[in-house]
Design an enzyme around this catalytic site. Structure first.
Site, PDB file in Angstrom:
ATOM      1  N   GLU A 146       0.804  -1.226   0.000  1.00 62.01           N
ATOM      2  CA  GLU A 146       0.000   0.000   0.000  1.00 62.01           C
ATOM      3  C   GLU A 146       0.837   1.276   0.000  1.00 62.01           C
ATOM      4  O   GLU A 146       0.289   2.376  -0.083  1.00 62.01           O
ATOM      5  CB  GLU A 146      -0.936  -0.006   1.213  1.00 62.01           C
ATOM      6  CG  GLU A 146      -2.012  -1.070   1.163  1.00 62.01           C
ATOM      7  CD  GLU A 146      -1.535  -2.465   1.577  1.00 62.01           C
ATOM      8  OE1 GLU A 146      -2.213  -3.447   1.235  1.00 62.01           O
ATOM      9  OE2 GLU A 146      -0.470  -2.566   2.237  1.00 62.01           O
TER      10      GLU A 146
ATOM     11  N   VAL B  97       9.935  -6.087   3.177  1.00 59.32           N
ATOM     12  CA  VAL B  97       9.329  -7.330   2.721  1.00 59.32           C
ATOM     13  C   VAL B  97      10.399  -8.407   2.897  1.00 59.32           C
ATOM     14  O   VAL B  97      11.519  -8.251   2.409  1.00 59.32           O
ATOM     15  CB  VAL B  97       8.879  -7.261   1.247  1.00 59.32           C
ATOM     16  CG1 VAL B  97       8.158  -8.539   0.840  1.00 59.32           C
ATOM     17  CG2 VAL B  97       7.991  -6.042   0.996  1.00 59.32           C
TER      18      VAL B  97
ATOM     19  N   HIS C 181       4.693 -14.717  -3.158  1.00 63.84           N
ATOM     20  CA  HIS C 181       4.156 -13.471  -2.620  1.00 63.84           C
ATOM     21  C   HIS C 181       5.236 -12.388  -2.516  1.00 63.84           C
ATOM     22  O   HIS C 181       4.999 -11.219  -2.805  1.00 63.84           O
ATOM     23  CB  HIS C 181       3.524 -13.755  -1.251  1.00 63.84           C
ATOM     24  CG  HIS C 181       2.865 -12.576  -0.623  1.00 63.84           C
ATOM     25  ND1 HIS C 181       3.435 -11.853   0.387  1.00 63.84           N
ATOM     26  CD2 HIS C 181       1.660 -12.007  -0.878  1.00 63.84           C
ATOM     27  CE1 HIS C 181       2.617 -10.871   0.733  1.00 63.84           C
ATOM     28  NE2 HIS C 181       1.540 -10.937  -0.011  1.00 63.84           N
TER      29      HIS C 181
END
Length: 166
Positions: free
Chosen positions: A69, A90, A97
């Site tokens: 986001e 991340v 993913h």
């Protein structure tokens, strides 16, 4: 390991950025994800250290649910601020993913910068494991301070753009 070739930020450059920020009244948004709290606390603190060091007081912290986001919030921030610092992390897992989130966030932040003309400091850590993220988070014992570096990049670019507009 990243960090090889990282330019050393000299005091005269910090002084020049402080002067430019004051002269042009530069406003900054820091957009930070909420995942991996310890790493994020370090990244945010690094950006705060940088802005404090150069005397920029008009800094607004905005929180994103996750790194995916970051671009949409950075896009809205770019419409109201002279520079945006995007901070997130991340960490690779056992599924694709990781690649999807890293690609979407990276491409999205690049698009925000190019479309809006507002510099976006890229402080998105994309790491294989938590140890790599902690090593880049600017925490005690970390080898790197990507929050500080990303804030520097965003403000340095904003100062150059402001000088071009003068």
């Amino acid at each position: 390991m990243s960090g090889t070739g990282t330019p050393q930020i000299q005091q005269d450059e910090l002084d020049a950025l402080a002067s430019a920020a004051a002269q042009h009244g530069l406003k900054v948004a820091v957009v930070a994800s909420r995942w991996h709290q310890e790493v994020m606390d370090g990244l945010i603190a690094g950006s705060e250290r940088f802005f404090e060091q150069v005397g920029v007081q008009d800094v607004t912290l905005l929180r994103a649910p996750g790194s995916f986001e970051l671009p949409v919030i950075a896009s809205h921030a770019a419409a109201r601020f002279d520079a945006v610092v995007a901070l997130g992390v991340v960490i690779r897992g056992g599924t694709p993913h990781f690649e999807y989130v890293c690609t979407a966030a990276t491409d999205g932040l690049s698009q925000v910068a190019l479309t809006s003309g507002t510099p976006v400091g890229f402080g998105l850590l994309t790491c294989d494991d938590e140890a790599q993220a902690l090593d880049r988070a600017g925490l005690p014992g970390s080898k790197e301070d990507k929050g500080f570096e990303s804030a520097h990049a965003a403000l340095a670019a904003a100062a150059e753009i402001a000088a071009l507009a003068s």
